[in-house]
Design a protein around this motif. Structure first.
Motif, PDB file in Angstrom:
ATOM      1  N   ASP A   1       0.822  -1.178  -0.199  1.00  0.00           N
ATOM      2  CA  ASP A   1       0.122  -0.015  -0.044  1.00  0.00           C
ATOM      3  C   ASP A   1       1.040   1.317   0.113  1.00  0.00           C
ATOM      4  O   ASP A   1       2.120   1.329  -0.254  1.00  0.00           O
ATOM      5  CB  ASP A   1      -0.906  -0.054   1.167  1.00  0.00           C
ATOM      6  N   ARG A   2       0.634   2.330   0.390  1.00  0.00           N
ATOM      7  CA  ARG A   2       0.961   3.671   0.190  1.00  0.00           C
ATOM      8  C   ARG A   2       2.289   3.761   1.422  1.00  0.00           C
ATOM      9  O   ARG A   2       3.253   4.735   1.438  1.00  0.00           O
ATOM     10  CB  ARG A   2       0.264   4.775   0.376  1.00  0.00           C
ATOM     11  N   ILE A   3       1.935   2.824   2.433  1.00  0.00           N
ATOM     12  CA  ILE A   3       3.071   3.302   3.601  1.00  0.00           C
ATOM     13  C   ILE A   3       4.252   2.122   3.483  1.00  0.00           C
ATOM     14  O   ILE A   3       5.502   2.450   3.748  1.00  0.00           O
ATOM     15  CB  ILE A   3       2.146   2.586   4.954  1.00  0.00           C
ATOM     16  N   ASP A   4       3.565   0.743   3.109  1.00  0.00           N
ATOM     17  CA  ASP A   4       4.986  -0.434   3.028  1.00  0.00           C
ATOM     18  C   ASP A   4       4.793  -1.361   1.993  1.00  0.00           C
ATOM     19  O   ASP A   4       3.639  -1.405   1.293  1.00  0.00           O
ATOM     20  CB  ASP A   4       5.190  -0.920   4.419  1.00  0.00           C
ATOM     21  N   GLN A   5       5.616  -2.393   1.905  1.00  0.00           N
ATOM     22  CA  GLN A   5       5.279  -3.320   0.992  1.00  0.00           C
ATOM     23  C   GLN A   5       4.778  -4.548   1.581  1.00  0.00           C
ATOM     24  O   GLN A   5       4.628  -5.533   0.921  1.00  0.00           O
ATOM     25  CB  GLN A   5       6.837  -3.901   0.724  1.00  0.00           C
ATOM     26  N   GLY A   6       4.036  -4.654   2.762  1.00  0.00           N
ATOM     27  CA  GLY A   6       3.728  -5.471   3.320  1.00  0.00           C
ATOM     28  C   GLY A   6       4.565  -6.828   3.497  1.00  0.00           C
ATOM     29  O   GLY A   6       5.620  -6.564   3.968  1.00  0.00           O
TER      30      GLY A   6
ATOM     31  N   GLN B   1      -3.454  -1.304  11.276  1.00  0.00           N
ATOM     32  CA  GLN B   1      -2.224  -1.281  11.321  1.00  0.00           C
ATOM     33  C   GLN B   1      -1.152  -2.300  12.274  1.00  0.00           C
ATOM     34  O   GLN B   1      -0.181  -2.813  11.868  1.00  0.00           O
ATOM     35  CB  GLN B   1      -1.622   0.191  11.950  1.00  0.00           C
ATOM     36  N   ILE B   2      -1.812  -2.543  13.432  1.00  0.00           N
ATOM     37  CA  ILE B   2      -1.548  -3.613  14.139  1.00  0.00           C
ATOM     38  C   ILE B   2      -1.275  -5.032  13.548  1.00  0.00           C
ATOM     39  O   ILE B   2      -0.645  -5.990  13.487  1.00  0.00           O
ATOM     40  CB  ILE B   2      -2.171  -3.828  15.506  1.00  0.00           C
ATOM     41  N   MET B   3      -2.453  -5.196  12.784  1.00  0.00           N
ATOM     42  CA  MET B   3      -2.703  -6.392  12.042  1.00  0.00           C
ATOM     43  C   MET B   3      -1.716  -6.769  10.670  1.00  0.00           C
ATOM     44  O   MET B   3      -1.101  -7.842  10.690  1.00  0.00           O
ATOM     45  CB  MET B   3      -4.156  -6.292  11.372  1.00  0.00           C
ATOM     46  N   ASN B   4      -1.264  -5.384  10.159  1.00  0.00           N
ATOM     47  CA  ASN B   4      -0.328  -5.527   9.288  1.00  0.00           C
ATOM     48  C   ASN B   4       0.998  -5.849   9.788  1.00  0.00           C
ATOM     49  O   ASN B   4       1.589  -6.617   9.009  1.00  0.00           O
ATOM     50  CB  ASN B   4      -0.097  -3.914   8.884  1.00  0.00           C
ATOM     51  N   GLU B   5       1.356  -5.260  10.979  1.00  0.00           N
ATOM     52  CA  GLU B   5       2.751  -6.068  11.556  1.00  0.00           C
ATOM     53  C   GLU B   5       2.529  -7.361  11.942  1.00  0.00           C
ATOM     54  O   GLU B   5       3.687  -8.320  11.847  1.00  0.00           O
ATOM     55  CB  GLU B   5       2.992  -5.008  12.901  1.00  0.00           C
ATOM     56  N   GLN B   6       1.538  -7.785  12.412  1.00  0.00           N
ATOM     57  CA  GLN B   6       1.318  -9.407  12.757  1.00  0.00           C
ATOM     58  C   GLN B   6       1.519 -10.262  11.319  1.00  0.00           C
ATOM     59  O   GLN B   6       1.880 -11.203  11.521  1.00  0.00           O
ATOM     60  CB  GLN B   6      -0.101  -9.459  13.248  1.00  0.00           C
ATOM     61  N   PHE B   7       0.725  -9.679  10.337  1.00  0.00           N
ATOM     62  CA  PHE B   7       1.026 -10.324   8.973  1.00  0.00           C
ATOM     63  C   PHE B   7       2.283 -10.380   8.385  1.00  0.00           C
ATOM     64  O   PHE B   7       2.664 -11.417   7.906  1.00  0.00           O
ATOM     65  CB  PHE B   7      -0.145  -9.839   7.977  1.00  0.00           C
ATOM     66  N   LYS B   8       2.908  -9.641   8.666  1.00  0.00           N
ATOM     67  CA  LYS B   8       4.299  -9.477   8.271  1.00  0.00           C
ATOM     68  C   LYS B   8       5.126 -10.336   9.282  1.00  0.00           C
ATOM     69  O   LYS B   8       6.183 -10.928   8.442  1.00  0.00           O
ATOM     70  CB  LYS B   8       5.055  -8.061   8.288  1.00  0.00           C
TER      71      LYS B   8
END
Length: 281
Positions: free
Chosen positions: A33-38, A237-244
């Motif tokens: 997304d616009r923030i990071d690459q996941g 945003q927390i979910m994104n960190e967990q997924f990464k």
């Protein structure tokens, strides 16, 4: 009388816009997304946008070949041929990275369906027409074992092919109703995020299965349903960190989100000769 070139131009533009809006939606757990690459080390936001733009001609050609056609094996094989050429163009832009192969399939079928109906159809009818096309055999598909096919074979789930052949049930039953309900009450960004969560909570996403197995799929589904039920989108945003951390990426849900956005755009557009002409002049 409607000009097929003008209709095809508009459909191709809306398809590309939908892909760009999907990747621009932020934050999306595990995805670019616009923030990071996941969870994707080989993808960037700018690469995804350039890939989407490279597919304009693909969608235009699919619409042109479907105009004044009915669903048939001939049409299935023609859009398959156009889609494979689109993949080659995509891979040239991305230097071999798969950015939108799944989206070429789903949005391509919906583009052909919209052209068959000359833009005068509702979202559910378009899904069913796309499903009719998908159920025809394409005798010229090269034999490939993709990560998605491996996941289908290993876990016995339905992949992108079956989703289309069944007329996109996860769009019809989950993402589209959630999107339309939310966009009427709140705003488009919230509608897109809610539709994305609804897809992730219900889809047997082969991208998640490939990266995380059944455990990863269930984790993502339950987390998505929790966030959707709570209505707390800040938790993404927390979910994104967990997924990464778990190397999870709901790529199948992302493809169907783009298709959902596309269907909504088509439904909101007036495909008269004058309107289509105005969009390209």
């Amino acid at each position: 009388m409607q000009d097929p070139h003008r209709l095809s131009t508009t459909l191709a533009r809306l398809a590309v816009e939908s892909l760009i809006e999907e990747v621009s939606l932020t934050p999306k757990p595990g995805l670019v997304d616009r923030i990071d690459q996941g969870s994707h080390n080989d993808l960037t936001f700018s690469l995804m946008v350039e890939s989407a733009k490279s597919l304009y001609t693909t969608f235009y050609n699919m619409a042109m070949v479907a105009y004044n056609e009915g669903t048939s094996q001939f049409l299935r094989e023609k859009i398959g041929e156009i889609g494979r050429e689109g993949e080659r163009q995509m891979f040239q832009v991305t230097k071999g990275v798969n950015t939108h192969k799944g989206a070429i399939w789903s949005l391509g079928l919906l583009t052909a369906a919209a052209a068959i109906h000359k833009g005068q159809s509702d979202e559910i009818t378009l899904c069913h027409t796309a499903g009719e096309i998908a159920r025809y055999e394409d005798r010229f598909i090269p034999h490939q074992i993709t990560n998605g096919i491996k996941a289908v074979q290993k876990y016995g789930v339905h992949g992108a092919k079956a989703e289309a052949q069944q007329a996109f049930p996860h769009i019809r039953k989950f993402s589209l109703p959630v999107f339309k309900a939310t966009v009427n009450e709140l705003d488009e960004k919230t509608a897109k995020l809610n539709a994305f969560l609804a897809l992730m909570a219900n889809l047997d996403d082969t991208c998640l299965l490939h990266r995380g197995g059944l455990e990863g799929l269930q984790y993502a589904k339950q987390y998505a349903q929790h966030v959707l039920n709570a209505g707390n989108l800040h938790e993404l945003q927390i979910m994104n960190e967990q997924f990464k951390e778990r190397n999870l990426s709901p790529g199948g849900s992302a493809d169907l989100l783009a298709a959902t956005i596309y269907l909504y755009k088509i439904s909101q557009f007036t495909f008269s000769t004058e309107e289509v002409y105005a969009t390209i002049n």
